[in-house]
Design an enzyme around this catalytic site. Structure first.
Site, PDB file in Angstrom:
ATOM      1  N   HIS A   1       0.325  -0.920  -0.166  1.00 45.73           N
ATOM      2  CA  HIS A   1      -0.049  -0.099  -0.040  1.00 45.73           C
ATOM      3  C   HIS A   1       0.562   1.022   0.019  1.00 45.73           C
ATOM      4  O   HIS A   1       1.761   1.301   0.501  1.00 45.73           O
ATOM      5  CB  HIS A   1      -0.772   0.046   1.534  1.00 45.73           C
ATOM      6  CG  HIS A   1      -1.989   1.229   1.193  1.00 45.73           C
ATOM      7  ND1 HIS A   1      -1.711   2.103   1.866  1.00 45.73           N
ATOM      8  CD2 HIS A   1      -2.868   1.314   0.308  1.00 45.73           C
ATOM      9  CE1 HIS A   1      -3.759   2.846   2.280  1.00 45.73           C
ATOM     10  NE2 HIS A   1      -3.577   2.489   1.271  1.00 45.73           N
TER      11      HIS A   1
ATOM     12  N   HIS B   1      -1.222  10.631  -2.032  1.00 47.70           N
ATOM     13  CA  HIS B   1      -2.532  10.510  -1.909  1.00 47.70           C
ATOM     14  C   HIS B   1      -3.609  11.611  -1.217  1.00 47.70           C
ATOM     15  O   HIS B   1      -5.066  11.243  -2.178  1.00 47.70           O
ATOM     16  CB  HIS B   1      -2.191   9.470  -0.588  1.00 47.70           C
ATOM     17  CG  HIS B   1      -3.811   8.683  -0.161  1.00 47.70           C
ATOM     18  ND1 HIS B   1      -4.470   9.759   1.149  1.00 47.70           N
ATOM     19  CD2 HIS B   1      -4.667   7.658  -0.397  1.00 47.70           C
ATOM     20  CE1 HIS B   1      -5.591   9.087   1.273  1.00 47.70           C
ATOM     21  NE2 HIS B   1      -5.758   8.030   0.543  1.00 47.70           N
TER      22      HIS B   1
END
Length: 249
Positions: free
Chosen positions: A19, A62
């Site tokens: 991730h 992100h």
């Protein structure tokens, strides 16, 4: 599907997917070139996030805003790629890479899940730029994301791009869609809009009956985000692969 997507389809199932790269809180930031290099060296797949910049470039980051990762104010979309190129991540020597730079580093060494951070009502510019970049990349890739209209954009224009619809409980009041739409998305009714090839489901929804029904019908399921080995093991009976962070899967 294997005949259509080849290696990328096989790599949906194994290895596990790091991730935002194989980052750590001790100096290797998430979504950095160093984290991607570490994931490649460890033999994992890679999930990363992309935003569109003020000058139309796709950069790997992100959050919508810079504050958490850089200490700076403002939104990613309000800066140019050149503005962001020298911005330090968490005070390290790592900086915000473009998608082009990330994929050039990764090459064919890892399957890359490119999460499109496209706001609702703004589909098009990021999708177009990402597609241009992916078409010149030799390694295995797919696009993922929560916006079903982003997936529909690809399905209508470039159906040969492997796509995974992200979903979860949709009980976040900050989500900029109506309560009725959130409830429909929680029931996976937006699968018909997105037309994905696989699902990427949160750990707390991966065992839901709606998810199981899609999996029985032949749609693979990737679970996110396992932060302990125990979470990964609990999810595995209900999915085909796991996105993880904070440990070695």
């Amino acid at each position: 599907m294997k005949a259509q997507f080849g290696e990328a389809w096989d790599l949906l199932f194994s290895p596990a997917i790091a991730h935002r790269g194989l980052w750590n809180p001790d100096g290797l930031p998430e979504n950095s070139l160093g984290a991607f290099q570490a994931a490649c060296e460890a033999g994992y797949g890679i999930e990363l996030d992309v935003h569109i910049t003020a000058d139309g470039e796709a950069v790997v980051f992100h959050d919508n805003t810079l504050k958490r990762m850089t200490g700076r104010e403002g939104r990613v979309r309000d800066y140019t790629a050149a503005d962001l190129a020298g911005v330090s991540l968490k005070g390290t020597e790592e900086t915000i890479p473009t998608l082009l730079e990330a994929l050039a580093l990764i090459g064919r060494r890892a399957m890359v899940h490119v999460e499109l951070k496209t706001p609702f009502g703004e589909v098009g510019p990021l999708e177009q730029r990402v597609h241009e970049i992916l078409m010149d990349h030799a390694g295995p890739t797919c696009v993922i994301g929560f916006n079903p209209y982003s997936h529909a954009w690809f399905a209508d224009r470039f159906p040969g791009v492997l796509r995974g619809l992200d979903s979860y409980r949709w009980n976040d009041e900050a989500t900029h869609i109506s309560p009725e739409q959130r409830k429909a998305f929680a029931r996976l009714e937006h699968v018909s809009i997105a037309r994905p090839h696989f699902l990427a489901m949160s750990l707390d929804t991966v065992a839901n009956p709606e998810v199981a029904a899609h999996r029985r019908a032949g749609m693979p399921v990737v679970a996110w985000t396992a932060r302990t080995p125990e979470q990964a093991e609990a999810a595995r009976p209900h999915c085909d692969n796991v996105i993880f962070e904070g440990f070695r899967a």
